[in-house]
Design a protein around this motif. Structure first.
Motif, PDB file in Angstrom:
ATOM      1  N   SER A 122      -4.452  -2.610  -9.501  1.00  0.00           N
ATOM      2  CA  SER A 122      -3.621  -1.885  -9.518  1.00  0.00           C
ATOM      3  C   SER A 122      -2.743  -1.149 -10.705  1.00  0.00           C
ATOM      4  O   SER A 122      -2.639  -1.884 -11.471  1.00  0.00           O
ATOM      5  CB  SER A 122      -2.396  -2.446  -8.524  1.00  0.00           C
ATOM      6  N   SER A 128       2.235   1.557  -3.672  1.00  0.00           N
ATOM      7  CA  SER A 128       1.227   3.005  -5.136  1.00  0.00           C
ATOM      8  C   SER A 128       0.791   3.973  -4.236  1.00  0.00           C
ATOM      9  O   SER A 128       0.143   4.547  -5.249  1.00  0.00           O
ATOM     10  CB  SER A 128      -0.354   1.353  -5.334  1.00  0.00           C
ATOM     11  N   PRO A 142      -3.538  -3.474  -3.858  1.00  0.00           N
ATOM     12  CA  PRO A 142      -2.002  -3.754  -4.740  1.00  0.00           C
ATOM     13  C   PRO A 142      -1.967  -4.939  -3.506  1.00  0.00           C
ATOM     14  O   PRO A 142      -2.423  -4.924  -2.268  1.00  0.00           O
ATOM     15  CB  PRO A 142      -1.347  -3.109  -4.437  1.00  0.00           C
ATOM     16  N   SER A 161      -8.596   4.878  -3.001  1.00  0.00           N
ATOM     17  CA  SER A 161      -7.859   4.046  -3.679  1.00  0.00           C
ATOM     18  C   SER A 161      -8.395   4.711  -5.559  1.00  0.00           C
ATOM     19  O   SER A 161      -7.707   4.475  -6.495  1.00  0.00           O
ATOM     20  CB  SER A 161      -7.349   2.722  -3.760  1.00  0.00           C
ATOM     21  N   SER A 212      -7.304   3.360 -10.836  1.00  0.00           N
ATOM     22  CA  SER A 212      -5.771   2.818 -11.456  1.00  0.00           C
ATOM     23  C   SER A 212      -6.121   3.233 -12.918  1.00  0.00           C
ATOM     24  O   SER A 212      -4.570   3.677 -13.810  1.00  0.00           O
ATOM     25  CB  SER A 212      -6.115   1.211 -11.494  1.00  0.00           C
ATOM     26  N   LYS A 247       0.474  -1.852  -0.229  1.00  0.00           N
ATOM     27  CA  LYS A 247      -0.266   0.183  -0.377  1.00  0.00           C
ATOM     28  C   LYS A 247       0.551   1.356  -0.145  1.00  0.00           C
ATOM     29  O   LYS A 247       0.439   2.002  -0.763  1.00  0.00           O
ATOM     30  CB  LYS A 247      -0.905  -0.025   1.490  1.00  0.00           C
ATOM     31  N   GLY A 265      -3.975   3.658  -2.278  1.00  0.00           N
ATOM     32  CA  GLY A 265      -3.160   4.584  -3.150  1.00  0.00           C
ATOM     33  C   GLY A 265      -4.348   6.401  -3.109  1.00  0.00           C
ATOM     34  O   GLY A 265      -5.587   5.807  -2.113  1.00  0.00           O
TER      35      GLY A 265
END
Length: 671
Positions: A571, A114, A498, A194, A227, A111, A223
């Protein structure tokens, strides 16, 4: 009388002979003990630091057919090259921008990595300066060495700042006025997911940034940006790659030790496999894989799953069918199953396998079957001594002994008192007794589960170990990326966060796409295991053919296409194609993009590599050809199949010329 004397003499001779034999045996035993005492340490050090299996494993000839079958590069991916440079005119950032972004990052190694890449991308999107982010797992409150700040505990600050000079401005702290405003909680804070859209930052965050000149971000999901970005934001995707693969270098001590571990693995001139089991308690609890384990381990997973349900992380029931989850690919492959797959592929028992990951739930017990098949199964403890690990950790203030102790049981008088107050008789029969609690289940950090329903709060030692895991994962990351072959026990877990294996696979895909990285479909493999469940250790030849066919396909374009559809939505770093790669001219003309139903490119569509890069690649290729011509092409010992298994090529065809009718001497139970 003469006969009696002869008997006595004969018996005396027997006694002297027996006594002499006993003395010689004792002397021999003493010599062996002395040899073992004075040579044991040297043997261990030699085995750990100069290679594994050197006394019985032949040195592999890299030009042999057997080596190419097990370790050779994937031909169809050799044209892919790393190329994350900007493709358009890219303005250099200036100091007069919209303000500063500071951030707190929570989570483990995956984590953190990312999240940092997303933070840089957001800073570029908002035209803001980025303050070196704070890694909460490595703050001073965790008891780590005072030598390090949170970011520098894991990564090289100076390298990070210098590598991003042309992308964003990175500073070590906020200006004095803004720092005081932060202490007074006057600056806006955003807790982000994320999957946050770029439009949210433009419409919601940017106005607050311009007004306050600084904003804070809290990242917990690995994140802060979705993505998959629109095609017109390809430059932001390439920025992510530049951060992950060029700017984020580990501290020099970690880098040096990691590469030293790789050198020790290859000291005997042999390649090695890196294997990450993916057996983490949180992952197993999230997917409901408790029934893959036994006894207290099942209860520990279920307890963590109950916590996740209580916090709203999981919306499902507590008790679910773990075997059903396993069949749909939601559970990790067990180490025993990975060993059987590698054996079906033809890897000999002396193959060196590096076990990656700071946590393997179940401990050494779940590794016993794999270790029985591959004796050269090693981890970082076999490659580093305590002093080397201490050097990267640094001096830490000793903590008090805080071992977990099970709470005392109820006294007999207390039980009798509760029974007398339990209400009128007749009382219902008591419930049947639970399973017996064994003493070994009360020992260690998990002993609490046999005595109480509440997991104890982490101790200072636990918090420090969480920080140490970042360093251990960093070492394993270096060894896994550099490995000749990588095999994931669990990736694409579907949680949206991720995972370690996916990041390693993405890094290998970027730097050396043609390296052997297996991308298995766990659903297919579970079906194959179900077919031969009664013959796991002696499967038929057809079963080995099917395993080889699937795993060989997972190495190439078919595996990459599937990987893109599963990994990239969670990711981008797990599959940085096509934005961060290019193709050499020999293949660029024939590459046809493969798209999904949403018109998203899954594979192909990479730009052609620039001429300066192709010229350099051509020079390297010419030197490789010349070196091959100078090598001895005679077959070596490694071309012999030491396992006695039939050899197959990447297409599943036999590599020998024996007719099939001569091989089927016995009935295949799977035919």
């Amino acid at each position: 009388m003469v006969v009696w004397n002869n008997k006595m003499v004969f018996k005396s001779k027997i006694k002297f002979a027996a006594l002499g034999g006993l003395v010689l045996s004792l002397l021999s035993l003493l010599v062996h003990l002395l040899l073992a005492k004075y040579s044991n340490v040297d043997l261990v050090q030699y085995s750990a630091f100069t290679g594994f299996g050197l006394d019985f494993a032949p040195k592999l000839n890299r030009q042999s057919a057997r080596y190419r079958k097990l370790w050779g590069s994937v031909k169809t991916l050799e044209s892919l090259q790393p190329y994350a440079n900007p493709r358009i005119k890219y303005p250099v950032p200036v100091e007069r921008n919209n303000g500063f972004i500071y951030a707190k990052i929570y989570g483990g190694f995956e984590k953190i990595r990312s999240s940092i890449c997303d933070l840089v991308t957001i800073s570029r999107l908002l035209n803001a300066s980025l303050v070196i982010p704070e890694i909460q797992e490595s703050t001073q409150s965790k008891g780590i060495s005072s030598r390090f700040k949170s970011f520098s505990y894991l990564y090289n600050e100076e390298q990070f700042i210098a590598a991003l000079t042309n992308d964003i401005i990175v500073v070590k702290s906020l200006p004095k006025g803004l720092k005081e405003a932060r202490k007074r909680n006057e600056l806006p804070m955003f807790k982000l997911k994320s999957s946050t859209s770029p439009n949210f930052y433009i419409n919601e965050v940017l106005p607050k940034l311009k007004e306050a000149k600084a904003i804070g971000l809290v990242l917990t999901d690995g994140g802060c940006l979705e993505s998959i970005l629109p095609p017109n934001m390809a430059e932001y995707q390439r920025l992510r790659c530049r951060v992950a693969f060029h700017a984020l270098h580990f501290r020099p001590e970690i880098q040096a030790l990691g590469h030293r571990m790789v050198a020790r693995l290859r000291a005997g001139g042999q390649p090695y496999i890196a294997f990450h089991p993916g057996l983490r308690r949180d992952t197993l609890a999230y997917h409901g894989c408790a029934e893959l384990f036994q006894d207290v381990h099942t209860e520990l997973i279920q307890y963590r799953r109950a916590q996740m349900i209580k916090r709203g992380i999981i919306k499902e029931e507590l008790n679910i069918d773990s075997h059903e989850r396993r069949e749909n690919g939601s559970c990790p492959l067990m180490p025993e199953e990975v060993g059987l797959l590698l054996r079906a592929m033809g890897y000999p028992p002396k193959t060196i396998i590096f076990l990656a990951g700071s946590e393997t739930f179940g401990g050494q017990r779940v590794l016993i079957p794999l270790r029985a098949m591959y004796a050269n199964l090693v981890d970082r403890t076999a490659l580093c001594n305590k002093q080397e690990l201490y050097n990267i950790i640094g001096y830490e203030t000793p903590t008090s002994v805080d071992a977990h102790e099970a709470p005392p049981g109820k006294r007999k008088e207390k039980n009798q008192e509760e029974w007398s107050k339990a209400g009128p008789r007749p009382r219902p029969l008591p419930p049947p007794p639970d399973r017996p609690i064994y003493q070994h289940e009360k020992e260690g950090w998990y002993g609490w589960i046999t005595e109480t329903d509440t997991e104890p709060d982490p101790t200072p030692t636990d918090l420090r170990m969480q920080a140490h895991k970042l360093l251990l994962d960093a070492l394993d990351y270096i060894v896994s990326v550099e490995a000749d072959t990588f095999f994931p026990g669990f990736n694409n877990d579907g949680s949206g966060s991720p995972d370690f294996s996916s990041l390693v696979m993405g890094h290998r895909l970027y730097e050396m796409a043609s390296a052997r990285t297996y991308r298995p479909d766990r659903r297919i493999l579970v079906e194959l295991f179900n077919v031969t469940r009664e013959h796991l250790y002696y499967p038929g030849r057809n079963w080995s053919l099917m395993v080889q066919g699937h795993l060989n396909k997972s190495l190439g374009e078919e595996g990459l296409t599937r990987e893109s559809s599963l990994s990239k939505p969670a990711s981008f770093l797990a599959h940085p194609l096509p934005e961060c790669s290019c193709r050499t001219s020999a293949y660029a003309k024939t590459a046809s993009p493969i798209k999904d139903g949403n018109d998203r490119v899954l594979y192909g569509g990479e730009d052609e590599c620039p001429k300066w890069m192709q010229h350099g690649l051509a020079t390297v290729s010419l030197e490789a050809v010349r070196s091959k011509e100078g090598t001895d092409s005679e077959p070596s010992e490694d071309e012999i199949d030491f396992d006695g298994q039939t050899e197959f090529d990447d297409n599943g065809s036999r590599m020998d010329s024996v007719p099939s009718s001569e091989q089927d001497d016995e009935m295949d139970p799977n035919d």
